[in-house]
Design a protein around this motif. Structure first.
Motif, PDB file in Angstrom:
ATOM      1  N   HIS A   1       0.793  -1.293  -0.020  1.00 43.50           N
ATOM      2  CA  HIS A   1       0.015   0.076  -0.070  1.00 43.50           C
ATOM      3  C   HIS A   1       1.017   1.350   0.054  1.00 43.50           C
ATOM      4  CE1 HIS A   1      -3.274  -2.760   1.484  1.00 43.50           C
ATOM      5  NE2 HIS A   1      -4.081  -1.857   0.763  1.00 43.50           N
ATOM      6  N   HIS A   2       0.565   2.208  -0.785  1.00 43.95           N
ATOM      7  CA  HIS A   2       1.491   3.299  -0.760  1.00 43.95           C
ATOM      8  C   HIS A   2       0.474   4.532  -0.978  1.00 43.95           C
ATOM      9  CE1 HIS A   2       1.333   1.233  -4.816  1.00 43.95           C
ATOM     10  NE2 HIS A   2       1.416   2.620  -5.518  1.00 43.95           N
ATOM     11  N   ALA A   3       0.930   5.592  -0.503  1.00 38.90           N
ATOM     12  CA  ALA A   3       0.318   6.808  -0.418  1.00 38.90           C
ATOM     13  C   ALA A   3       1.338   8.247  -0.606  1.00 38.90           C
ATOM     14  CB  ALA A   3      -0.775   7.117   0.631  1.00 38.90           C
ATOM     15  N   TRP A   4       0.937   9.090  -1.178  1.00 38.92           N
ATOM     16  CA  TRP A   4       1.967  10.222  -1.175  1.00 38.92           C
ATOM     17  C   TRP A   4       1.458  11.545  -1.345  1.00 38.92           C
ATOM     18  CZ3 TRP A   4       0.041  12.623  -5.540  1.00 38.92           C
ATOM     19  CH2 TRP A   4      -0.585  11.752  -6.537  1.00 38.92           C
ATOM     20  N   SER A   5       2.168  12.503  -0.931  1.00 40.83           N
ATOM     21  CA  SER A   5       1.619  13.835  -0.656  1.00 40.83           C
ATOM     22  C   SER A   5       2.538  15.017  -0.850  1.00 40.83           C
ATOM     23  CB  SER A   5       0.779  14.107   0.489  1.00 40.83           C
ATOM     24  OG  SER A   5       1.660  13.709   1.642  1.00 40.83           O
ATOM     25  N   ASN A   6       2.325  15.986  -1.348  1.00 41.77           N
ATOM     26  CA  ASN A   6       3.255  17.055  -1.451  1.00 41.77           C
ATOM     27  C   ASN A   6       2.924  18.231  -0.290  1.00 41.77           C
ATOM     28  OD1 ASN A   6       4.892  19.303  -2.160  1.00 41.77           O
ATOM     29  ND2 ASN A   6       3.720  20.075  -3.979  1.00 41.77           N
ATOM     30  N   TRP A   7       3.598  18.425   0.863  1.00 40.15           N
ATOM     31  CA  TRP A   7       3.457  18.905   1.892  1.00 40.15           C
ATOM     32  C   TRP A   7       4.353  20.430   1.536  1.00 40.15           C
ATOM     33  CZ3 TRP A   7      -1.016  17.858   3.452  1.00 40.15           C
ATOM     34  CH2 TRP A   7      -1.376  16.628   3.633  1.00 40.15           C
ATOM     35  N   HIS A   8       5.269  20.440   0.433  1.00 41.34           N
ATOM     36  CA  HIS A   8       5.938  21.488   0.225  1.00 41.34           C
ATOM     37  C   HIS A   8       5.256  22.675  -0.255  1.00 41.34           C
ATOM     38  CE1 HIS A   8       9.423  23.232  -1.680  1.00 41.34           C
ATOM     39  NE2 HIS A   8       8.924  23.293  -2.950  1.00 41.34           N
ATOM     40  N   ASP A   9       5.746  23.729   0.055  1.00 38.48           N
ATOM     41  CA  ASP A   9       4.934  25.031  -0.390  1.00 38.48           C
ATOM     42  C   ASP A   9       4.958  25.422  -1.684  1.00 38.48           C
ATOM     43  OD1 ASP A   9       7.619  26.028  -0.391  1.00 38.48           O
ATOM     44  OD2 ASP A   9       7.020  27.376   1.316  1.00 38.48           O
ATOM     45  N   GLY A  10       5.621  24.623  -2.463  1.00 36.08           N
ATOM     46  CA  GLY A  10       6.067  24.917  -3.897  1.00 36.08           C
ATOM     47  C   GLY A  10       5.761  23.589  -4.900  1.00 36.08           C
ATOM     48  N   GLU A  11       5.691  23.624  -6.260  1.00 37.00           N
ATOM     49  CA  GLU A  11       5.418  22.585  -7.042  1.00 37.00           C
ATOM     50  C   GLU A  11       6.601  21.445  -6.903  1.00 37.00           C
ATOM     51  OE1 GLU A  11       4.045  23.058 -11.336  1.00 37.00           O
ATOM     52  OE2 GLU A  11       6.460  22.835 -11.383  1.00 37.00           O
ATOM     53  N   THR A  12       6.270  20.387  -6.988  1.00 31.49           N
ATOM     54  CA  THR A  12       7.049  19.116  -6.768  1.00 31.49           C
ATOM     55  C   THR A  12       6.878  18.280  -8.200  1.00 31.49           C
ATOM     56  OG1 THR A  12       7.134  18.898  -4.555  1.00 31.49           O
ATOM     57  CG2 THR A  12       7.518  16.933  -5.712  1.00 31.49           C
ATOM     58  N   VAL A  13       7.857  18.116  -8.876  1.00 29.26           N
ATOM     59  CA  VAL A  13       8.097  17.301 -10.163  1.00 29.26           C
ATOM     60  C   VAL A  13       8.810  16.022  -9.960  1.00 29.26           C
ATOM     61  CG1 VAL A  13       8.926  17.176 -12.509  1.00 29.26           C
ATOM     62  CG2 VAL A  13       8.127  19.415 -11.403  1.00 29.26           C
ATOM     63  N   LEU A  14       8.305  14.817 -10.245  1.00 25.08           N
ATOM     64  CA  LEU A  14       8.631  13.417  -9.998  1.00 25.08           C
ATOM     65  C   LEU A  14       8.982  12.951 -11.343  1.00 25.08           C
ATOM     66  CD1 LEU A  14       6.226  12.508  -7.230  1.00 25.08           C
ATOM     67  CD2 LEU A  14       8.398  13.342  -6.800  1.00 25.08           C
ATOM     68  N   LEU A  15       9.821  11.919 -11.383  1.00 21.14           N
ATOM     69  CA  LEU A  15       9.984  10.948 -12.580  1.00 21.14           C
ATOM     70  C   LEU A  15       9.525   9.641 -12.077  1.00 21.14           C
ATOM     71  CD1 LEU A  15      11.116   9.700 -15.255  1.00 21.14           C
ATOM     72  CD2 LEU A  15      13.509   9.307 -13.959  1.00 21.14           C
ATOM     73  N   TRP A  16       8.623   9.088 -12.400  1.00 19.37           N
ATOM     74  CA  TRP A  16       7.824   7.936 -11.870  1.00 19.37           C
ATOM     75  C   TRP A  16       7.690   6.814 -12.999  1.00 19.37           C
ATOM     76  CZ3 TRP A  16       3.829   9.200  -7.881  1.00 19.37           C
ATOM     77  CH2 TRP A  16       3.444   7.796  -7.130  1.00 19.37           C
ATOM     78  N   ILE A  17       8.386   5.637 -12.807  1.00 20.60           N
ATOM     79  CA  ILE A  17       8.314   4.496 -13.420  1.00 20.60           C
ATOM     80  C   ILE A  17       7.698   3.296 -12.932  1.00 20.60           C
ATOM     81  CG2 ILE A  17       9.701   2.985 -15.076  1.00 20.60           C
ATOM     82  CD1 ILE A  17      11.838   5.181 -15.203  1.00 20.60           C
ATOM     83  N   ASN A  18       6.869   2.676 -13.425  1.00 15.86           N
ATOM     84  CA  ASN A  18       6.276   1.572 -12.829  1.00 15.86           C
ATOM     85  C   ASN A  18       6.550   0.435 -13.974  1.00 15.86           C
ATOM     86  OD1 ASN A  18       3.791   2.009 -10.768  1.00 15.86           O
ATOM     87  ND2 ASN A  18       4.049   3.958 -12.229  1.00 15.86           N
ATOM     88  N   THR A  19       6.720  -0.997 -13.310  1.00 19.11           N
ATOM     89  CA  THR A  19       6.731  -1.940 -14.537  1.00 19.11           C
ATOM     90  C   THR A  19       6.392  -3.308 -13.806  1.00 19.11           C
ATOM     91  OG1 THR A  19       8.250  -3.376 -15.903  1.00 19.11           O
ATOM     92  CG2 THR A  19       9.328  -2.435 -13.802  1.00 19.11           C
ATOM     93  N   PRO A  20       5.869  -4.021 -14.317  1.00 21.65           N
ATOM     94  CA  PRO A  20       5.036  -3.922 -15.653  1.00 21.65           C
ATOM     95  C   PRO A  20       4.047  -2.705 -15.709  1.00 21.65           C
ATOM     96  CG  PRO A  20       4.201  -5.970 -14.836  1.00 21.65           C
ATOM     97  CD  PRO A  20       5.267  -5.346 -13.933  1.00 21.65           C
ATOM     98  N   PRO A  21       3.505  -2.337 -16.708  1.00 22.12           N
ATOM     99  CA  PRO A  21       2.649  -1.282 -16.590  1.00 22.12           C
ATOM    100  C   PRO A  21       1.100  -1.684 -16.060  1.00 22.12           C
ATOM    101  CG  PRO A  21       2.751  -2.097 -18.691  1.00 22.12           C
ATOM    102  CD  PRO A  21       3.688  -2.804 -18.118  1.00 22.12           C
ATOM    103  N   THR A  22       1.224  -1.718 -14.538  1.00 25.89           N
ATOM    104  CA  THR A  22       0.028  -2.026 -14.072  1.00 25.89           C
ATOM    105  C   THR A  22      -0.626  -0.897 -13.164  1.00 25.89           C
ATOM    106  OG1 THR A  22       1.517  -2.795 -12.061  1.00 25.89           O
ATOM    107  CG2 THR A  22       0.529  -4.467 -13.638  1.00 25.89           C
ATOM    108  N   PHE A  23      -0.127   0.341 -13.280  1.00 27.47           N
ATOM    109  CA  PHE A  23      -0.884   1.464 -12.741  1.00 27.47           C
ATOM    110  C   PHE A  23      -2.101   1.960 -13.652  1.00 27.47           C
ATOM    111  CE2 PHE A  23      -1.411   5.885 -11.928  1.00 27.47           C
ATOM    112  CZ  PHE A  23      -1.533   6.160 -10.766  1.00 27.47           C
TER     113      PHE A  23
END
Length: 273
Positions: free
Chosen positions: A251-273
């Motif tokens: 189980h995974h959850a995520w949040s941006n509590w930073h006061d500015g924009e956050t940019v992520l590189l995100w890769i899933n394999t196999p493509p099940t997202f």
């Protein structure tokens, strides 16, 4: 997931909700204003949509003074407007997520109430999603995709057969924006063995809940900060340059509590997202 439950009301319950008598409901049925389902024993069963229509009939009669024939015309006109709005939404490429979900639901023979009940959301939220492709969290969207045996990437049209081998900076195709504050851009397209995304999270944006699926995933923070929570008890505060690799079945959850924009590189394999 629990067994699908679709709310059904008896005559007396539906009459109370509509603010009329049970005999009035039976009269409206003979006039073709509403046609409830029947149980195996022949008893009338009113769905939530039936009750909503009863309330409209009551309003047309009390506030507009319409007779049964005029009420039928008014209801048909409203239905036509709804169909026109749905057609306009279908013509909009950004509505493809909702359109695909509606098609999957119809193919499964499920009502809005049934699917919403199993997912744990209000039927009105699912209805809005089907019409506009907006209004749900990433976690809910993933749960809906899993419910129908597909993936969020597929709902978003990412697995189209056309493949773009080269994607220039700034030329990323963007998913329909179903979740406020979350923008997902495709770094690779086609039926690949990896989902390669660029997530842009506005301040306060989050998954709004935990979800899981098959596979493995890798997250690299390009800028900003993001918090990940795995299995409800493992917290990771990631800053620019940090990365996280984990099994997607956690189980995974995520949040941006930073006061500015956050940019992520995100890769899933196999493509099940």
């Amino acid at each position: 997931m629990s067994d699908a439950i679709s709310v059904r009301y008896k005559v007396a319950e539906a009459a109370r909700l509509a603010g009329v008598s049970a005999s009035t409901l039976r009269l409206w049925e003979t006039q073709g204003l509403v046609v409830p389902e029947r149980s195996a024993t022949g008893h009338r069963q009113y769905s939530e949509s039936d009750v909503a229509q009863l309330k409209r009939v009551s309003w047309f009669r009390a506030e507009r003074g319409l007779n049964p024939a005029a009420i039928r015309e008014a209801l048909e006109a409203e239905a036509g407007e709804t169909d026109a709005a749905a057609a306009a939404a279908d013509a909009n490429p950004a509505s493809q997520v909702g359109r695909k979900l509606r098609s999957l639901r119809h193919a499964a023979g499920k009502t809005l109430e049934q699917v919403a009940g199993e997912i744990g959301i209000a039927a009105s939220i699912l209805s809005t999603l089907e019409r506009t492709s907006q209004g749900v969290s990433v976690a809910v969207l993933h749960n809906l995709a899993e419910y129908f045996g597909t993936t969020v990437s597929s709902l978003s049209g990412e697995d189209e057969p056309e493949v773009r081998a080269l994607v220039r900076s700034g030329e990323w195709r963007t998913w329909p924006r179903t979740t406020p504050g979350v923008t997902v851009q495709l770094l690779a397209e086609g039926r690949n063995q990896m989902d390669c995304h660029r997530f842009v999270l506005e301040p306060g944006a989050s998954s709004e809940g935990a979800y899981k699926h098959e596979g493995e995933e890798f997250v690299y923070v390009l800028s900003g900060r993001v918090e990940f929570v795995l299995d409800s008890d493992q917290f990771y505060d990631l800053a620019a340059g940090d990365s996280l690799y984990f099994e997607s079945r956690r189980h995974h959850a995520w949040s941006n509590w930073h006061d500015g924009e956050t940019v992520l590189l995100w890769i899933n394999t196999p493509p099940t997202f």
